[in-house]
Scaffold this active site. Structure first.
Site, mmCIF file in Angstrom:
data_model
loop_
_atom_site.group_PDB
_atom_site.id
_atom_site.type_symbol
_atom_site.label_atom_id
_atom_site.label_comp_id
_atom_site.label_asym_id
_atom_site.label_seq_id
_atom_site.Cartn_x
_atom_site.Cartn_y
_atom_site.Cartn_z
ATOM 1 N N TRP A 102 39.835 37.042 -10.980
ATOM 2 C CA TRP A 102 39.530 35.686 -11.436
ATOM 3 C C TRP A 102 40.765 34.805 -11.462
ATOM 4 C CZ3 TRP A 102 34.910 34.715 -10.398
ATOM 5 C CH2 TRP A 102 33.920 35.681 -10.558
ATOM 6 N N ASP A 171 41.798 30.788 -18.990
ATOM 7 C CA ASP A 171 40.413 31.148 -18.685
ATOM 8 C C ASP A 171 40.014 32.219 -19.702
ATOM 9 O OD1 ASP A 171 38.029 32.153 -17.777
ATOM 10 O OD2 ASP A 171 38.729 32.642 -15.753
ATOM 11 N N LYS A 195 28.927 35.331 -21.268
ATOM 12 C CA LYS A 195 29.321 36.645 -21.798
ATOM 13 C C LYS A 195 29.225 36.644 -23.325
ATOM 14 C CE LYS A 195 32.069 36.504 -17.755
ATOM 15 N NZ LYS A 195 31.328 37.359 -16.877
HETATM 16 C C1 LIG Z 1 37.306 35.864 -16.467
HETATM 17 C C2 LIG Z 1 36.298 35.162 -15.617
HETATM 18 N N1 LIG Z 1 36.598 33.968 -15.096
HETATM 19 C C3 LIG Z 1 35.724 33.309 -14.321
HETATM 20 C C4 LIG Z 1 34.498 33.826 -14.011
HETATM 21 C C5 LIG Z 1 33.551 33.053 -13.127
HETATM 22 O O1 LIG Z 1 32.650 32.443 -13.949
HETATM 23 P P1 LIG Z 1 31.458 31.549 -13.399
HETATM 24 O O2 LIG Z 1 30.504 32.473 -12.733
HETATM 25 O O3 LIG Z 1 30.939 30.916 -14.667
HETATM 26 O O4 LIG Z 1 32.027 30.552 -12.467
HETATM 27 C C6 LIG Z 1 34.123 35.069 -14.537
HETATM 28 C C7 LIG Z 1 32.789 35.632 -14.235
HETATM 29 O O5 LIG Z 1 32.478 36.757 -14.460
HETATM 30 C C8 LIG Z 1 35.053 35.748 -15.350
HETATM 31 O O6 LIG Z 1 34.752 36.948 -15.861
#
Ligand SMILES: Cc1ncc(COP(=O)(O)O)c(C=O)c1O
Length: 366
Positions: A102, A171, A195
């Site tokens: 991520w 994030d 989550k």
């Molecule tokens: C730490 C983290 N950042 C970003 C994301 C991406 O999130 P989204 O699907 O809401 O764009 C996730 C998705 O699992 C994640 O776990």
């Protein structure tokens, strides 16, 4: 009811109490004579829900009074780009800690916009740890340092925010509201809701006054300004209602936050989450049959990842676990193995039952 213990990484388990509150509201919300999804986002009834969500998040996380809370769409993935556009859209620079999938994606999107440097990347590419503060330096002209507090896929987590002289951008998608954090030490925090906060389709974004100033500066130098949907300043001035928000998602999030308050808030959640994680890691450390992925000092309390001796045994584990009412334990395709996501809504009983299953599995296959 035949609900299984759900270890999904996201969308993830929600408290049953909350789901039971959502059910009747779908058909009839308060005295509106219509369901929550069927009323205007500009109605007084929805405004009450929206403001309650914002106020609960502010209270739970002790968000400073001069910070802004937005509920946006597009997931955390849109924030990867949006935050960069607002903070370095004028060609400014920023530094990123790469601790997994991520944060790599966050950096890729930001690099479309500004001068982005990698302050740290895992030298052996295993992403089984997060860096110590003395392992990276941040450029003095970096406008911010970006990090991912919990790495959902690898199963690693910062125990405290990284130390940097520059504003922190985080994030927090997979550990928001799982423990107290110093929001005032951050310039910007964002998290997809799916989550720990509710259903997918809502993204909580917490902004310091500096972010809004910076957003105005970038808007002023970009030809035509920032695109409306990507402009924090505009979204803040419209109280997240520039366009139609995910009204149901915000309602569900508000109910999850009310549940969190009833649980005793983030201190209480942190204690429960620490106990759940300790239970599972104790089992992983008990025998060499299990091969935990994350190094001990970087272990996540939200996503616990491990391997078994062979991929065939891993597949058997996942299948047998599902038969035993323990669902969604397959690791992310990029890492393989097993991943148990144990967010706020997963209780101690689910973890105890998982550990009992693991002992039995080892006895039969070890
Ligand atoms: C730490 C983290 N950042 C970003 C994301 C991406 O999130 P989204 O699907 O809401 O764009 C996730 C998705 O699992 C994640 O776990």
């Amino acid at each position: 009811m035949s609900r299984a213990h759900n270890f999904s990484a996201g969308p993830a388990a929600l408290p049953v109490e909350v789901l039971e509150e959502l059910q009747p509201a779908l058909v009839e919300f308060g005295d509106m004579r219509a369901g929550i999804m069927e009323i205007s986002h500009r109605s007084a009834a929805f405004a009450e829900v929206h403001h309650a969500a914002r106020d609960r998040l502010r209270r739970l996380m002790s968000v400073p009074d001069d910070y802004t809370i937005l509920f946006l769409q597009g997931g955390a993935s849109l924030q990867f780009w949006m935050l960069a556009l607002n903070l370095v859209g004028d060609g400014g620079s920023a530094d990123y800690l790469l601790t997994g999938t991520w944060s790599r994606k966050a950096r890729t999107e930001a690099a479309r916009v500004g001068d982005i440097a990698i302050a740290w990347d895992d030298p052996d590419g295993r992403y089984d740890r997060v860096p110590a503060d003395d392992e990276f330096t941040v450029r003095p002209d970096a406008r911010y340092l970006h990090y991912t507090s919990n790495n959902t896929i690898a199963g690693t987590q910062f125990s405290t925010p990284p130390a940097a002289d520059r504003p922190l951008v985080c994030d927090m998608s997979s550990d928001i509201c799982s423990r107290p954090v110093d929001v005032g030490a951050h310039a910007l925090i964002y998290a997809g809701a799916q989550k720990n906060l509710g259903p997918s389709g809502v993204t909580a974004v917490i902004l310091s006054p500096w972010v809004l100033e910076q957003s105005r500066r970038c808007a002023a130098v970009l030809p035509g300004g920032l695109p409306s949907m990507l402009d924090y300043g505009l979204m803040a001035s419209k109280d997240s209602l520039f366009n139609t928000p995910n009204t149901f998602g915000i309602f569900a999030l508000e109910r999850v936050l009310a549940w969190l308050e009833r649980q005793g808030g983030l201190e209480a959640m942190a204690a429960r989450n620490a106990r759940k994680a300790a239970t599972l890691y104790a089992e992983l450390d008990r025998t060499d049959f299990w091969r935990p992925h994350a190094r001990v000092d970087s272990r996540s309390q939200m996503n616990v990842t491990w391997r078994l001796p062979t991929p065939e045994l891993e597949a058997t584990f996942v299948a047998e676990a599902a038969d035993a009412g323990l669902m969604a334990l397959k690791g992310h395709r990029s890492v393989g193995g097993i991943r148990a996501s144990i967010y706020n809504a997963t209780g101690q009983q689910a973890v105890d039952d998982l550990v009992a299953f693991m002992r039995d599995f080892e006895a039969r296959h070890g």
